[in-house]
Design a protein around this motif. Structure first.
Motif, PDB file in Angstrom:
ATOM      1  N   VAL A 308     -52.378  27.924  68.705  1.00  0.00           N
ATOM      2  CA  VAL A 308     -52.178  29.427  67.802  1.00  0.00           C
ATOM      3  C   VAL A 308     -52.237  30.569  68.706  1.00  0.00           C
ATOM      4  CG1 VAL A 308     -52.952  27.982  65.664  1.00  0.00           C
ATOM      5  CG2 VAL A 308     -54.589  29.346  66.810  1.00  0.00           C
ATOM      6  N   ASP A 309     -51.583  31.549  68.333  1.00  0.00           N
ATOM      7  CA  ASP A 309     -51.978  32.715  69.085  1.00  0.00           C
ATOM      8  C   ASP A 309     -52.834  33.486  68.315  1.00  0.00           C
ATOM      9  OD1 ASP A 309     -49.828  32.656  70.821  1.00  0.00           O
ATOM     10  OD2 ASP A 309     -48.216  32.884  69.076  1.00  0.00           O
ATOM     11  N   ALA A 310     -53.133  33.417  67.051  1.00  0.00           N
ATOM     12  CA  ALA A 310     -54.024  34.231  66.204  1.00  0.00           C
ATOM     13  C   ALA A 310     -54.359  33.523  64.909  1.00  0.00           C
ATOM     14  CB  ALA A 310     -53.358  35.539  65.830  1.00  0.00           C
ATOM     15  N   LEU A 311     -55.448  33.994  64.363  1.00  0.00           N
ATOM     16  CA  LEU A 311     -55.953  33.266  62.950  1.00  0.00           C
ATOM     17  C   LEU A 311     -55.932  34.252  61.895  1.00  0.00           C
ATOM     18  CD1 LEU A 311     -59.077  31.419  64.540  1.00  0.00           C
ATOM     19  CD2 LEU A 311     -56.918  30.296  63.728  1.00  0.00           C
ATOM     20  N   ALA A 312     -55.647  33.683  60.523  1.00  0.00           N
ATOM     21  CA  ALA A 312     -55.920  34.466  59.414  1.00  0.00           C
ATOM     22  C   ALA A 312     -56.927  33.790  58.760  1.00  0.00           C
ATOM     23  CB  ALA A 312     -54.655  34.463  58.678  1.00  0.00           C
ATOM     24  N   VAL A 313     -58.131  34.364  58.403  1.00  0.00           N
ATOM     25  CA  VAL A 313     -59.307  33.678  57.680  1.00  0.00           C
ATOM     26  C   VAL A 313     -59.465  34.248  56.216  1.00  0.00           C
ATOM     27  CG1 VAL A 313     -61.757  33.335  57.675  1.00  0.00           C
ATOM     28  CG2 VAL A 313     -60.565  33.554  59.904  1.00  0.00           C
ATOM     29  N   THR A 314     -59.028  33.299  55.509  1.00  0.00           N
ATOM     30  CA  THR A 314     -59.106  33.700  53.969  1.00  0.00           C
ATOM     31  C   THR A 314     -60.747  33.188  53.425  1.00  0.00           C
ATOM     32  OG1 THR A 314     -58.315  31.811  53.083  1.00  0.00           O
ATOM     33  CG2 THR A 314     -56.576  33.478  53.889  1.00  0.00           C
ATOM     34  N   ALA A 383     -59.440  31.378  69.134  1.00  0.00           N
ATOM     35  CA  ALA A 383     -58.185  32.350  68.887  1.00  0.00           C
ATOM     36  C   ALA A 383     -58.687  33.742  68.225  1.00  0.00           C
ATOM     37  CB  ALA A 383     -57.034  31.593  67.920  1.00  0.00           C
ATOM     38  N   PRO A 384     -58.139  34.707  68.384  1.00  0.00           N
ATOM     39  CA  PRO A 384     -58.664  35.687  67.700  1.00  0.00           C
ATOM     40  C   PRO A 384     -57.966  35.834  66.421  1.00  0.00           C
ATOM     41  CG  PRO A 384     -56.465  36.329  68.960  1.00  0.00           C
ATOM     42  CD  PRO A 384     -57.028  35.035  69.230  1.00  0.00           C
ATOM     43  N   VAL A 385     -59.043  36.499  65.498  1.00  0.00           N
ATOM     44  CA  VAL A 385     -58.799  36.518  64.038  1.00  0.00           C
ATOM     45  C   VAL A 385     -58.145  37.810  63.851  1.00  0.00           C
ATOM     46  CG1 VAL A 385     -59.787  36.836  61.620  1.00  0.00           C
ATOM     47  CG2 VAL A 385     -60.869  35.007  63.406  1.00  0.00           C
ATOM     48  N   LEU A 386     -56.777  37.986  63.447  1.00  0.00           N
ATOM     49  CA  LEU A 386     -56.129  39.269  63.320  1.00  0.00           C
ATOM     50  C   LEU A 386     -55.991  39.573  61.772  1.00  0.00           C
ATOM     51  CD1 LEU A 386     -53.350  38.982  66.024  1.00  0.00           C
ATOM     52  CD2 LEU A 386     -55.778  39.757  66.082  1.00  0.00           C
ATOM     53  N   LEU A 387     -56.216  38.612  60.766  1.00  0.00           N
ATOM     54  CA  LEU A 387     -56.357  39.139  59.525  1.00  0.00           C
ATOM     55  C   LEU A 387     -57.403  38.525  58.805  1.00  0.00           C
ATOM     56  CD1 LEU A 387     -52.842  38.912  57.285  1.00  0.00           C
ATOM     57  CD2 LEU A 387     -55.276  38.158  56.187  1.00  0.00           C
ATOM     58  N   GLU A 388     -58.080  39.442  58.028  1.00  0.00           N
ATOM     59  CA  GLU A 388     -59.255  38.936  57.261  1.00  0.00           C
ATOM     60  C   GLU A 388     -58.985  38.998  55.665  1.00  0.00           C
ATOM     61  OE1 GLU A 388     -62.639  40.767  58.244  1.00  0.00           O
ATOM     62  OE2 GLU A 388     -62.734  40.404  60.421  1.00  0.00           O
ATOM     63  N   SER A 389     -59.147  37.993  54.937  1.00  0.00           N
ATOM     64  CA  SER A 389     -58.841  38.011  53.451  1.00  0.00           C
ATOM     65  C   SER A 389     -60.039  37.927  52.759  1.00  0.00           C
ATOM     66  CB  SER A 389     -57.932  37.145  53.094  1.00  0.00           C
ATOM     67  OG  SER A 389     -57.522  37.024  51.771  1.00  0.00           O
ATOM     68  N   HIS A 390     -60.365  38.944  51.629  1.00  0.00           N
ATOM     69  CA  HIS A 390     -61.615  39.002  50.908  1.00  0.00           C
ATOM     70  C   HIS A 390     -61.310  38.810  49.470  1.00  0.00           C
ATOM     71  CE1 HIS A 390     -64.665  40.214  54.068  1.00  0.00           C
ATOM     72  NE2 HIS A 390     -63.581  40.670  54.632  1.00  0.00           N
ATOM     73  N   THR A 395     -54.201  44.210  48.790  1.00  0.00           N
ATOM     74  CA  THR A 395     -55.410  45.020  49.159  1.00  0.00           C
ATOM     75  C   THR A 395     -56.735  44.449  49.358  1.00  0.00           C
ATOM     76  OG1 THR A 395     -55.498  45.348  46.617  1.00  0.00           O
ATOM     77  CG2 THR A 395     -54.207  47.076  48.111  1.00  0.00           C
ATOM     78  N   ASP A 396     -56.674  43.298  49.479  1.00  0.00           N
ATOM     79  CA  ASP A 396     -57.982  42.623  49.740  1.00  0.00           C
ATOM     80  C   ASP A 396     -57.949  42.199  51.287  1.00  0.00           C
ATOM     81  OD1 ASP A 396     -59.134  43.038  47.033  1.00  0.00           O
ATOM     82  OD2 ASP A 396     -57.991  40.893  46.555  1.00  0.00           O
ATOM     83  N   LYS A 397     -56.893  42.497  52.249  1.00  0.00           N
ATOM     84  CA  LYS A 397     -56.974  42.217  53.480  1.00  0.00           C
ATOM     85  C   LYS A 397     -57.213  43.217  54.409  1.00  0.00           C
ATOM     86  CE  LYS A 397     -54.762  38.294  51.669  1.00  0.00           C
ATOM     87  NZ  LYS A 397     -55.046  38.615  50.510  1.00  0.00           N
ATOM     88  N   ARG A 398     -57.363  42.776  55.475  1.00  0.00           N
ATOM     89  CA  ARG A 398     -57.955  43.475  56.545  1.00  0.00           C
ATOM     90  C   ARG A 398     -57.085  43.042  57.955  1.00  0.00           C
ATOM     91  NH1 ARG A 398     -62.115  45.260  60.170  1.00  0.00           N
ATOM     92  NH2 ARG A 398     -63.274  43.373  59.546  1.00  0.00           N
ATOM     93  N   PHE A 399     -56.302  43.928  58.737  1.00  0.00           N
ATOM     94  CA  PHE A 399     -55.564  43.558  59.864  1.00  0.00           C
ATOM     95  C   PHE A 399     -56.558  44.072  60.713  1.00  0.00           C
ATOM     96  CE2 PHE A 399     -52.310  43.367  57.043  1.00  0.00           C
ATOM     97  CZ  PHE A 399     -51.431  42.211  57.351  1.00  0.00           C
TER      98      PHE A 399
END
Length: 405
Positions: A308-314, A383-390, A395-399
């Protein structure tokens, strides 16, 4: 690397339900997207999206960018269920103008669905796990029947009728299946309201601007790389995307805790107080199971997916709510400590079956509670985390910008 530039493919690195829909929704909210392209699975997908205003929809065949007005393209790798699509479209206000379908995609019929459910009933307590939508039976039937019905067949009433009758005769009879002519009429109506295209349409979409590829289910359920036989009849890695697109960002999605529906190995399963509004016990899927973040299984998923190039952590709101939640970084197996699962040869189901047996004996090894969950997950999966989901809303996401290495 920036998720706002170029095409992005969204793949779940677990057993599904990691939040692909909410990630796709956030990507479509973050900037212009030409289309959301579905690249596997079908009506069994359940991608939950909640708008900032609180509207909720569980996307199945329409892409998760639909509420932003982003078009959906169902590629040749999808299985299209016209009856389920009609129901979903009605819930969305019938946005057929946003939908294109590759004429080579397979058609799922009521007889495929009935055969799927009959097989699971016969297995009793030894069920493999299923969504009960007939996706696997549609794929299985097509492997042995060159005349399996496809989307383009709805343009020819005579050919459609003959091919649907062949499915009915091969798989049926089923008392709960509708009459043939009713199915023919419904499928012909589907053909009148959707735009059926050939492969050149996808090439035009990709040339026109940024596209988001939306996957279904998860890599640990992959037909060739998952824990056989508790898998799907679908390629859930990036392989289908690579067959359609030369260049794209590989975005892997993981939760802060691992989940799975129904039967099959789940090494880190443990009671956790993490109720979910949109997941629960299903008649065909079985129980919704939860456990610690499984870094061993997710590392395996990254490897068999080709990286993977990047991760999204939810679900980053979960650790503060559940102090017992941990990250599992190793297994205890036959008196040894395992941090890595070795992938087998391509398309070797005997190897995958042996791996399933092995995982049935494994138990969580090292468990830790990090201060910074995204940073630790990124470190473990390299892999870098490029998206965080709370939370479920865009609107709960942070790039995030990737850290320099």
């Amino acid at each position: 690397m920036n998720l706002a530039d170029g095409h992005v493919a969204v793949v779940d690195l677990g057993y599904g339900d990691a939040g692909k829909g909410t990630v796709v929704d956030a990507l479509c909210a973050s900037g212009p997207v030409t289309a959301v392209i579905r690249f596997n699975g079908g009506a069994q997908a359940a991608h939950n999206v909640v708008t900032p205003a609180g509207r909720h929809h569980t996307f199945a065949q329409f892409g998760a960018g639909t509420l932003h007005g982003v078009p959906t393209h169902l590629s040749r790798f999808t299985v299209v269920d016209p009856l389920a699509l009609a129901a979903e479209a009605a819930a969305l206000g019938n946005p057929f103008h946003l939908l294109t379908v590759d004429g080579d995609a397979l058609l799922a019929t009521p007889w495929h669905r009935a055969a799927n459910r009959a097989r699971e009933r016969q297995r009793g307590g030894a069920r493999h796990g299923s969504c009960g939508m007939g996706i696997g039976q549609t794929m299985e039937y097509a492997l042995s029947h060159p005349d399996a019905p496809r989307v383009a067949d709805v343009r020819s009433p005579s050919r459609l009728r003959a091919r649907l009758a062949a499915v009915r005769d091969a798989l049926g009879p089923f008392d709960d299946a509708p009459p043939l002519e009713d199915v023919v009429d419904a499928f012909l109506a589907f053909g009148r309201v959707v735009s059926i295209v050939d492969s050149s349409h996808l090439d035009r979409l990709l040339a026109q601007g940024r596209c988001v590829f939306e996957g279904a289910q998860g890599v640990l359920l992959d037909e060739w790389r998952g824990w056989h036989p508790y898998t799907t009849w679908s390629t859930t890695t990036f392989a289908n995307v690579a067959a359609m697109c030369d260049s794209f960002v590989r975005l892997g999605v993981v939760r802060t805790y691992t989940t799975r529906h129904g039967a099959g190995p789940f090494v880190t399963e443990t009671p956790l107080d993490l109720p979910e509004a949109h997941n629960g016990v299903g008649e065909w899927q079985g129980a919704f199971r939860v456990g610690h973040f499984d870094a061993v299984a997710h590392r395996y998923a990254v490897e068999v997916a080709g990286g993977v190039d990047a991760l999204a952590v939810t679900h980053l709101d979960a650790p503060p709510r559940e102090p017992g939640l941990r990250i599992c970084t190793s297994y205890e197996l036959d008196g040894a400590r395992w941090e890595h699962l070795r992938p087998g040869p391509p398309e070797d189901l005997a190897y995958q079956s042996a791996l399933t047996t092995l995982l049935g004996r494994a138990r969580p090894g090292d468990l830790e509670r990090p201060d910074d969950w995204p940073a630790r997950i990124g470190e473990l999966l390299d892999a870098p985390v490029l998206l965080e989901s709370h939370g479920p809303r865009s609107t709960d996401k942070r790039f995030r910008l990737p850290a320099l290495r």
